[in-house]
Design a protein around this motif. Sequence first.
Motif, PDB file in Angstrom:
ATOM      1  N   ARG A  52      -7.348  -4.132  12.717  1.00  0.00           N
ATOM      2  CA  ARG A  52      -6.970  -5.483  12.330  1.00  0.00           C
ATOM      3  C   ARG A  52      -8.213  -6.287  11.976  1.00  0.00           C
ATOM      4  O   ARG A  52      -9.306  -6.017  12.474  1.00  0.00           O
ATOM      5  CB  ARG A  52      -6.185  -6.170  13.443  1.00  0.00           C
ATOM      6  N   ASN A  53      -7.986  -7.284  11.134  1.00  0.00           N
ATOM      7  CA  ASN A  53      -9.022  -8.245  10.783  1.00  0.00           C
ATOM      8  C   ASN A  53      -8.439  -9.628  11.049  1.00  0.00           C
ATOM      9  O   ASN A  53      -7.619 -10.127  10.257  1.00  0.00           O
ATOM     10  CB  ASN A  53      -9.425  -8.087   9.318  1.00  0.00           C
ATOM     11  N   ASN A  54      -8.826 -10.226  12.164  1.00  0.00           N
ATOM     12  CA  ASN A  54      -8.237 -11.510  12.535  1.00  0.00           C
ATOM     13  C   ASN A  54      -8.617 -12.635  11.581  1.00  0.00           C
ATOM     14  O   ASN A  54      -7.884 -13.618  11.454  1.00  0.00           O
ATOM     15  CB  ASN A  54      -8.614 -11.863  13.970  1.00  0.00           C
ATOM     16  N   ALA A  55      -9.737 -12.487  10.900  1.00  0.00           N
ATOM     17  CA  ALA A  55     -10.146 -13.501   9.927  1.00  0.00           C
ATOM     18  C   ALA A  55      -9.271 -13.472   8.675  1.00  0.00           C
ATOM     19  O   ALA A  55      -9.161 -14.480   7.974  1.00  0.00           O
ATOM     20  CB  ALA A  55     -11.601 -13.303   9.545  1.00  0.00           C
ATOM     21  N   LYS A  56      -8.661 -12.316   8.422  1.00  0.00           N
ATOM     22  CA  LYS A  56      -7.816 -12.162   7.231  1.00  0.00           C
ATOM     23  C   LYS A  56      -6.340 -12.106   7.553  1.00  0.00           C
ATOM     24  O   LYS A  56      -5.518 -11.861   6.669  1.00  0.00           O
ATOM     25  CB  LYS A  56      -8.224 -10.904   6.474  1.00  0.00           C
ATOM     26  N   ASN A  57      -5.991 -12.288   8.850  1.00  0.00           N
ATOM     27  CA  ASN A  57      -4.580 -12.237   9.258  1.00  0.00           C
ATOM     28  C   ASN A  57      -3.911 -10.942   8.790  1.00  0.00           C
ATOM     29  O   ASN A  57      -2.755 -10.952   8.329  1.00  0.00           O
ATOM     30  CB  ASN A  57      -3.799 -13.446   8.704  1.00  0.00           C
ATOM     31  N   THR A  58      -4.608  -9.848   8.937  1.00  0.00           N
ATOM     32  CA  THR A  58      -4.135  -8.584   8.377  1.00  0.00           C
ATOM     33  C   THR A  58      -4.331  -7.436   9.361  1.00  0.00           C
ATOM     34  O   THR A  58      -5.372  -7.365  10.026  1.00  0.00           O
ATOM     35  CB  THR A  58      -4.861  -8.270   7.061  1.00  0.00           C
ATOM     36  N   ILE A  59      -3.337  -6.563   9.424  1.00  0.00           N
ATOM     37  CA  ILE A  59      -3.518  -5.289  10.102  1.00  0.00           C
ATOM     38  C   ILE A  59      -3.460  -4.171   9.069  1.00  0.00           C
ATOM     39  O   ILE A  59      -2.922  -4.345   7.967  1.00  0.00           O
ATOM     40  CB  ILE A  59      -2.482  -5.026  11.217  1.00  0.00           C
ATOM     41  N   TYR A  60      -3.993  -3.035   9.461  1.00  0.00           N
ATOM     42  CA  TYR A  60      -4.089  -1.904   8.564  1.00  0.00           C
ATOM     43  C   TYR A  60      -3.592  -0.645   9.275  1.00  0.00           C
ATOM     44  O   TYR A  60      -3.615  -0.543  10.491  1.00  0.00           O
ATOM     45  CB  TYR A  60      -5.544  -1.687   8.137  1.00  0.00           C
TER      46      TYR A  60
ATOM     47  N   GLY B 161       0.781  -1.233   0.000  1.00  0.00           N
ATOM     48  CA  GLY B 161       0.000   0.000   0.000  1.00  0.00           C
ATOM     49  C   GLY B 161       0.811   1.281   0.000  1.00  0.00           C
ATOM     50  O   GLY B 161       0.235   2.365   0.054  1.00  0.00           O
ATOM     51  N   GLY B 162       2.121   1.190  -0.050  1.00  0.00           N
ATOM     52  CA  GLY B 162       2.934   2.393  -0.051  1.00  0.00           C
ATOM     53  C   GLY B 162       2.836   3.157  -1.353  1.00  0.00           C
ATOM     54  O   GLY B 162       2.237   2.694  -2.331  1.00  0.00           O
ATOM     55  N   GLY B 163       3.418   4.359  -1.350  1.00  0.00           N
ATOM     56  CA  GLY B 163       3.418   5.156  -2.562  1.00  0.00           C
ATOM     57  C   GLY B 163       3.666   6.624  -2.296  1.00  0.00           C
ATOM     58  O   GLY B 163       4.078   7.010  -1.206  1.00  0.00           O
ATOM     59  N   LEU B 164       3.379   7.412  -3.317  1.00  0.00           N
ATOM     60  CA  LEU B 164       3.566   8.859  -3.259  1.00  0.00           C
ATOM     61  C   LEU B 164       2.210   9.529  -3.052  1.00  0.00           C
ATOM     62  O   LEU B 164       1.231   9.191  -3.738  1.00  0.00           O
ATOM     63  CB  LEU B 164       4.195   9.343  -4.568  1.00  0.00           C
ATOM     64  N   VAL B 165       2.159  10.471  -2.126  1.00  0.00           N
ATOM     65  CA  VAL B 165       0.917  11.185  -1.851  1.00  0.00           C
ATOM     66  C   VAL B 165       1.248  12.632  -1.564  1.00  0.00           C
ATOM     67  O   VAL B 165       2.328  12.955  -1.038  1.00  0.00           O
ATOM     68  CB  VAL B 165       0.161  10.526  -0.680  1.00  0.00           C
ATOM     69  N   GLN B 166       0.339  13.527  -1.905  1.00  0.00           N
ATOM     70  CA  GLN B 166       0.550  14.945  -1.653  1.00  0.00           C
ATOM     71  C   GLN B 166       0.274  15.286  -0.192  1.00  0.00           C
ATOM     72  O   GLN B 166      -0.515  14.586   0.479  1.00  0.00           O
ATOM     73  CB  GLN B 166      -0.367  15.772  -2.539  1.00  0.00           C
ATOM     74  N   PRO B 167       0.900  16.326   0.324  1.00  0.00           N
ATOM     75  CA  PRO B 167       0.597  16.760   1.701  1.00  0.00           C
ATOM     76  C   PRO B 167      -0.899  17.003   1.868  1.00  0.00           C
ATOM     77  O   PRO B 167      -1.554  17.573   0.991  1.00  0.00           O
ATOM     78  CB  PRO B 167       1.391  18.063   1.823  1.00  0.00           C
ATOM     79  N   GLY B 168      -1.396  16.535   3.007  1.00  0.00           N
ATOM     80  CA  GLY B 168      -2.823  16.634   3.278  1.00  0.00           C
ATOM     81  C   GLY B 168      -3.636  15.462   2.777  1.00  0.00           C
ATOM     82  O   GLY B 168      -4.818  15.326   3.097  1.00  0.00           O
ATOM     83  N   GLY B 169      -2.984  14.595   2.011  1.00  0.00           N
ATOM     84  CA  GLY B 169      -3.683  13.449   1.447  1.00  0.00           C
ATOM     85  C   GLY B 169      -3.766  12.276   2.404  1.00  0.00           C
ATOM     86  O   GLY B 169      -3.324  12.349   3.562  1.00  0.00           O
ATOM     87  N   SER B 170      -4.333  11.186   1.895  1.00  0.00           N
ATOM     88  CA  SER B 170      -4.527   9.972   2.693  1.00  0.00           C
ATOM     89  C   SER B 170      -3.972   8.765   1.968  1.00  0.00           C
ATOM     90  O   SER B 170      -3.889   8.747   0.731  1.00  0.00           O
ATOM     91  CB  SER B 170      -6.018   9.750   2.954  1.00  0.00           C
ATOM     92  N   LEU B 171      -3.611   7.775   2.766  1.00  0.00           N
ATOM     93  CA  LEU B 171      -3.084   6.525   2.218  1.00  0.00           C
ATOM     94  C   LEU B 171      -3.355   5.429   3.228  1.00  0.00           C
ATOM     95  O   LEU B 171      -3.352   5.681   4.447  1.00  0.00           O
ATOM     96  CB  LEU B 171      -1.591   6.666   1.974  1.00  0.00           C
ATOM     97  N   GLY B 172      -3.581   4.217   2.740  1.00  0.00           N
ATOM     98  CA  GLY B 172      -3.791   3.081   3.623  1.00  0.00           C
ATOM     99  C   GLY B 172      -2.764   2.004   3.392  1.00  0.00           C
ATOM    100  O   GLY B 172      -2.421   1.702   2.251  1.00  0.00           O
ATOM    101  N   LEU B 173      -2.240   1.456   4.468  1.00  0.00           N
ATOM    102  CA  LEU B 173      -1.292   0.354   4.404  1.00  0.00           C
ATOM    103  C   LEU B 173      -1.941  -0.921   4.925  1.00  0.00           C
ATOM    104  O   LEU B 173      -2.827  -0.867   5.793  1.00  0.00           O
ATOM    105  CB  LEU B 173      -0.054   0.652   5.254  1.00  0.00           C
ATOM    106  N   SER B 174      -1.464  -2.047   4.434  1.00  0.00           N
ATOM    107  CA  SER B 174      -1.881  -3.357   4.940  1.00  0.00           C
ATOM    108  C   SER B 174      -0.652  -4.170   5.277  1.00  0.00           C
ATOM    109  O   SER B 174       0.416  -3.963   4.696  1.00  0.00           O
ATOM    110  CB  SER B 174      -2.701  -4.108   3.891  1.00  0.00           C
ATOM    111  N   CYS B 175      -0.819  -5.083   6.203  1.00  0.00           N
ATOM    112  CA  CYS B 175       0.241  -6.038   6.536  1.00  0.00           C
ATOM    113  C   CYS B 175      -0.429  -7.383   6.755  1.00  0.00           C
ATOM    114  O   CYS B 175      -1.193  -7.552   7.711  1.00  0.00           O
ATOM    115  CB  CYS B 175       1.000  -5.602   7.772  1.00  0.00           C
ATOM    116  N   THR B 176      -0.136  -8.321   5.868  1.00  0.00           N
ATOM    117  CA  THR B 176      -0.711  -9.660   5.965  1.00  0.00           C
ATOM    118  C   THR B 176       0.355 -10.612   6.488  1.00  0.00           C
ATOM    119  O   THR B 176       1.498 -10.575   6.030  1.00  0.00           O
ATOM    120  CB  THR B 176      -1.228 -10.125   4.609  1.00  0.00           C
ATOM    121  N   VAL B 177      -0.042 -11.435   7.455  1.00  0.00           N
ATOM    122  CA  VAL B 177       0.934 -12.285   8.123  1.00  0.00           C
ATOM    123  C   VAL B 177       0.601 -13.756   7.925  1.00  0.00           C
ATOM    124  O   VAL B 177      -0.521 -14.130   7.583  1.00  0.00           O
ATOM    125  CB  VAL B 177       1.013 -11.949   9.628  1.00  0.00           C
ATOM    126  N   SER B 178       1.602 -14.590   8.159  1.00  0.00           N
ATOM    127  CA  SER B 178       1.430 -16.042   8.109  1.00  0.00           C
ATOM    128  C   SER B 178       2.478 -16.693   8.996  1.00  0.00           C
ATOM    129  O   SER B 178       3.455 -16.058   9.395  1.00  0.00           O
ATOM    130  CB  SER B 178       1.551 -16.562   6.678  1.00  0.00           C
TER     131      SER B 178
END
Length: 116
Positions: A72-80, A8-25
Motif C-alpha cells: 500500500r501507499n498511504n500517500a496515494k490512497n492505493t493498495i496493490y 490493472g486486470g487483463g489476460l496473461v499467460q500461465p507463469g506470467g505476472s500482473l499487477g492490480l491497483s485499488c485507489t480509494v476515496s
Amino acid sequence: QVQLVESGGGLVQPGGSLGLSCTVSGFTFSSFSMRWYRQIPGKEREFVAFISTTGSTPSYADSVKGRFSISRNNAKNTIYLQMNSLKPEDTAVYYCNTMIRGTNYWGQGTQITVSS
C-alpha cells in the motif's frame, strides 16, 4: 462517499505476472486495513490477501502465498497486488475491500484471466 476502484486486470499467460491497483476515496485510508478477494462465477468470494494500516503485517491465502504480494501507499490512497507465477486457477474477478464501522465496502472488481 466511500469508493474503491480497481484497475490493472487483463489476460496473461500461465507463469506470467500482473499487477492490480485499488485507489480509494471517501475515508481516511491510512486508518484502515485493506484486503483483496477474488470470485469465480458460481463460487463464493474468497480471501486473497490482507494488509494492515502500516503495511507491516501482510497475510495471504495458502493458494497464493509465495506468488502474490500486497502493498500500500498511504500517500496515494492505493493498495496493490503483485501477482507472479500465475496459474489458470487464478482466473477470477478480483475485488479490493475494507470494513468501516462494521460495513463492508467493495470495488467493482477487475477480471484476471490466466490462459494460453
